[in-house]
Enzyme design. Structure first.
Site, short mmCIF file in Angstrom:
data_model
loop_
_atom_site.label_atom_id
_atom_site.label_comp_id
_atom_site.label_asym_id
_atom_site.label_seq_id
_atom_site.Cartn_x
_atom_site.Cartn_y
_atom_site.Cartn_z
CG ASP A 179 43.49 41.14 35.06
OD1 ASP A 179 44.71 40.82 35.13
OD2 ASP A 179 42.79 41.27 36.06
CG HIS A 207 46.25 43.35 41.73
ND1 HIS A 207 45.41 42.45 42.34
CD2 HIS A 207 45.82 44.57 42.13
CE1 HIS A 207 44.52 43.10 43.09
NE2 HIS A 207 44.76 44.40 42.97
CE1 TYR A 222 42.19 41.85 47.27
CE2 TYR A 222 40.61 43.64 47.52
CZ TYR A 222 41.73 43.10 46.91
OH TYR A 222 42.40 43.81 45.95
CG ASP A 228 47.06 39.21 42.77
OD1 ASP A 228 46.06 39.57 43.43
OD2 ASP A 228 47.28 39.62 41.60
N GLY A 269 46.62 45.18 31.25
CA GLY A 269 47.15 45.81 30.05
C GLY A 269 46.23 45.85 28.86
#
Length: 369
Positions: free
Chosen positions: A288, A257, A137, A165, A290
């Site tokens: 990524d 995310h 981050y 994001d 789901g």
């Protein structure tokens, strides 16, 4: 005959079964923290719906007996086209936390992505025999950001994954309604203040440490600052993908995310083909948000991803049984992917990428040549 042990009646048979086991042992507010999304959770639901709408076109008479699931991700060998996604606060669901997940990933031959918001010292993320990616981050404290980069390099991380994001956390209504706060034993010890972050809401903690002013010029600085392969996580627009590739990104993670940031954002699986087409071979593309089965991994490969990041199911396995529970999740995913590849007539990952795809909705139907 086979030497493999028989499946017991109590063994989870799907990742949904694992989630059910985890839900039974977790406090409701902890389950909601992991399972929930932002806003009305429309993107959270849409992520799964996208996978369910994506239909594979199997090839026949291909002579596939046993599919080879091995591949490389960001230049390192992997037993599956899967890496463990970066996730915060593992110890919220099990006291063994991130080190248990890192050990299980190493045993399975998969990369583990350690997170900036890990609740253990960074040294504990780099386990013997494992492959470490490190998620970064962009912090308000630039000196601490540089320290994290240097530590990732010192620990032998094979890639640096910048999350792009999260200028601040999305409004996660389940957490707000539950009054969920980060417990002290899970708080991110590698940030200024360390475990003093315990007792804060996730949003308040993020607002205190994450710099929302991250821009493309910062990415240019980061590309110069580290020798590690650089991956941007949270890309959904092809124009952003192209700009990232032009600035020297080695990889992209197409991601919303997990439905936890902008509610209403496009599902990663739907965004994937256009991004893959835009960047071509300029950088590696993963996805990524789901992924819940080996067949989902195969769908992602057929749509152009080189692999997926697996998130929540890992935490469900950790909650269910610590390191052993995570190992069970990864083994179940391996078995599902190998079966799906063989049934689709794909002997290896390269062949999986050539499978055709049909979308259930005619308005967005797409077939790969």
């Amino acid at each position: 005959m086979t030497d493999r042990p028989a499946v017991q009646a109590t063994d989870p048979l799907t990742l949904a079964d694992v989630e059910d086991r985890a839900r039974a042992v977790l406090a409701p507010e902890v389950y909601d923290f992991v399972a929930g999304g932002s806003g009305a959770e429309s993107t959270l639901d849409a992520n799964r719906a996208a996978f369910d709408r994506c239909h594979l076109v199997p090839r026949v008479l291909s002579g596939v007996g046993t599919a080879d699931t091995t591949t490389t991700l960001l230049g390192v060998p992997a037993s599956l086209p899967v890496a463990v996604a970066p996730m915060a606060f593992h110890a919220v669901v099990h006291p063994d936390g991130e080190p248990a997940v890192a050990r299980a990933a190493a045993a399975a031959g998969l990369p583990f992505t350690g997170a900036t918001l890990a609740g253990c010292p960074l040294d504990e993320l780099a386990v013997p025999g494992g492959t470490l990616f490190f998620q970064l981050y962009w912090l308000r404290d630039r000196a601490r950001t540089e320290w994290l980069i240097d530590e990732a390099e010192r620990l032998g991380a094979r890639a640096l994954m910048l999350t792009v994001d999260v200028p601040f956390m999305g409004r996660r209504l389940r957490d707000l309604r539950n009054g969920f706060a980060v417990p002290a034993h899970a708080a991110p010890v590698n940030l200024p203040g360390g475990q003093r972050g315990g007792g804060q809401s996730v949003g308040a903690h993020a607002a205190a440490v994450i710099d929302p002013t991250l821009t493309w010029s910062d990415l240019e600085w980061l590309r110069r600052r580290t020798r590690l392969p650089l991956v941007l996580k949270g890309i959904l627009d092809p124009a952003d993908a192209r700009r990232a590739a032009d600035l020297g990104a080695d990889g992209l993670v197409v991601s919303n995310h997990g439905g936890r940031q902008l509610d209403g954002a496009v599902p990663g699986l739907l965004a994937l083909p256009a991004i893959r087409d835009e960047v071509g071979g300029a950088c590696e593309v993963l996805v990524d948000s789901g992924v819940r089965s080996g067949t989902d991994v195969l769908r992602a490969l057929a749509l152009g991803a080189s692999g997926v990041l697996l998130g929540r199911p890992v935490l469900w396995g950790l909650a269910m049984g610590g390191e052993q529970g995570v190992s069970g999740v990864l083994e179940l995913l391996r078995a599902e992917l190998a079966t799906s590849m063989a049934l689709a007539g794909a002997p290896d990952v390269a062949a999986a990428a050539r499978l055709g795809v049909r979308w259930a909705s005619e308005a967005s139907e797409r077939e790969k040549p």
